[in-house]
Design an enzyme around this catalytic site. Sequence first.
Site, PDB file in Angstrom:
ATOM      1  N   GLU A  54     -28.404 -44.811  22.195  1.00  0.00           N
ATOM      2  CA  GLU A  54     -29.105 -44.545  20.900  1.00  0.00           C
ATOM      3  C   GLU A  54     -30.467 -43.976  21.042  1.00  0.00           C
ATOM      4  OE1 GLU A  54     -26.948 -48.565  20.810  1.00  0.00           O
ATOM      5  OE2 GLU A  54     -27.696 -47.268  22.328  1.00  0.00           O
ATOM      6  N   TRP A 172      -0.203 -36.709  56.115  1.00  0.00           N
ATOM      7  CA  TRP A 172      -0.569 -37.497  54.893  1.00  0.00           C
ATOM      8  C   TRP A 172       0.601 -37.367  53.856  1.00  0.00           C
ATOM      9  CZ3 TRP A 172      -5.245 -39.513  54.339  1.00  0.00           C
ATOM     10  CH2 TRP A 172      -6.202 -39.394  55.074  1.00  0.00           C
ATOM     11  N   LEU A 206     -12.603 -45.710  54.499  1.00  0.00           N
ATOM     12  CA  LEU A 206     -12.552 -46.267  52.941  1.00  0.00           C
ATOM     13  C   LEU A 206     -13.930 -45.610  52.489  1.00  0.00           C
ATOM     14  CD1 LEU A 206     -10.898 -49.948  53.332  1.00  0.00           C
ATOM     15  CD2 LEU A 206     -10.050 -47.647  52.909  1.00  0.00           C
ATOM     16  N   GLU A 294      -6.143 -50.665  47.577  1.00  0.00           N
ATOM     17  CA  GLU A 294      -5.448 -49.388  48.188  1.00  0.00           C
ATOM     18  C   GLU A 294      -4.221 -49.677  49.048  1.00  0.00           C
ATOM     19  OE1 GLU A 294      -7.399 -46.185  49.794  1.00  0.00           O
ATOM     20  OE2 GLU A 294      -8.886 -46.182  48.133  1.00  0.00           O
ATOM     21  N   SER A 302       1.359 -58.519  46.276  1.00  0.00           N
ATOM     22  CA  SER A 302       0.772 -59.741  45.915  1.00  0.00           C
ATOM     23  C   SER A 302      -0.038 -59.693  44.439  1.00  0.00           C
ATOM     24  CB  SER A 302      -0.278 -60.299  46.942  1.00  0.00           C
ATOM     25  OG  SER A 302       0.274 -60.373  48.380  1.00  0.00           O
TER      26      SER A 302
END
Length: 367
Positions: A54, A172, A206, A294, A302
């Site tokens: 705002e 990959w 990671l 990941e 789980s």
Amino acid sequence: MNDLEPWMREALALAARGRGYVEPNPMVGAVVLDDVGKLVGKGWHQNYGGLHAEIHALAEAGEQARGGTLIVILEPCCHWGKTPPCTDAVLQSGVRRVVAAMADPFPKVAGGGFKLLREAGLEVHVGLCETEAKRLNAAYLKLLKTGKPWVHLKWAMTLDGKIATYSGDSQWISCEESRRRVHELRGCVDAIVVGRGTVVADDPMLTVRPRGPREPARIVITASGNLPERCHLRSTAEKVRVAVFTCNPENEVLIGWAEDGAEIIGMPERDGRVSLDLILDELGRRRCTNILVEGGAGLLGSFVDAGLADEFHVFIAPKIIGGDKALSSIGGTGVERMADALRLVEFTSQISGDDVYLHGYAAGAMS
């Protein structure tokens, strides 16, 4: 209010620019129309601790805001935080009307902003594009309501649902474009979570490449604490934060990880496992808003079994591995009946290079 819907959608698009920059604050966008409905100002919350949407929009509008309309996706704040109350700026601007998508459930606001504006004589309308606003800030709303972060699950798999060959080779599965999308996602979350098996099998970094709005912590969940003596996570722990949740914090290997800069967090054991629910509570206390799980398959399963997953990002490559010993994407217990299968809602698919990117939410996560 239907004539203002396009402007509210513009405010929603502006708000989304703050993704990854503003958390644990909400993403907020705002536009200002003058007294004849012409756009004269726009803004969004650009960074945590910075000016709110705002303020940016009203500053751009200046005197042209007088007698006009402020359109904002979230109730203006009415308290002092890292910045002054937005309601002060709204009243000083001279707008005659405020149109908001939704109320802010934050306890120091929670309708107080609307009340103050109405008492000052402004028209206040709430609810335009409310569903879209709540979807955009689902993670913020969940953290306020439950104290837990929003949980993203991500994996890449072949057409036959495999995430690795029988030898464990997985690099990959997805194409370069899909991996780029994953790094963009990583750069907008507070933590990336994997299990022990992923650390052992893949030795992942990671990290986010190139660097995004956030530098997420790297979290490993392991009941036993039996992690490798040497791996990328341990060797880079002093540069990018690493935390290990374990039932065995006195594990000799973990003591070495701690000496190398990792944080070791002891957790109570439940049926031989670390409680995911308690981990989410701890991450919520640390104001983590979004976390990205990941893998591997056991950890993903789980989260699904426990009903703790909110959002799904799945990359399907046009490849077939075959074989009974190849690794499937989701482990865990699973369900006995098809009627009990986890159902995704607001499901979309996109081409991602050679792959297909599937995205959706767990039914109930958006309520």
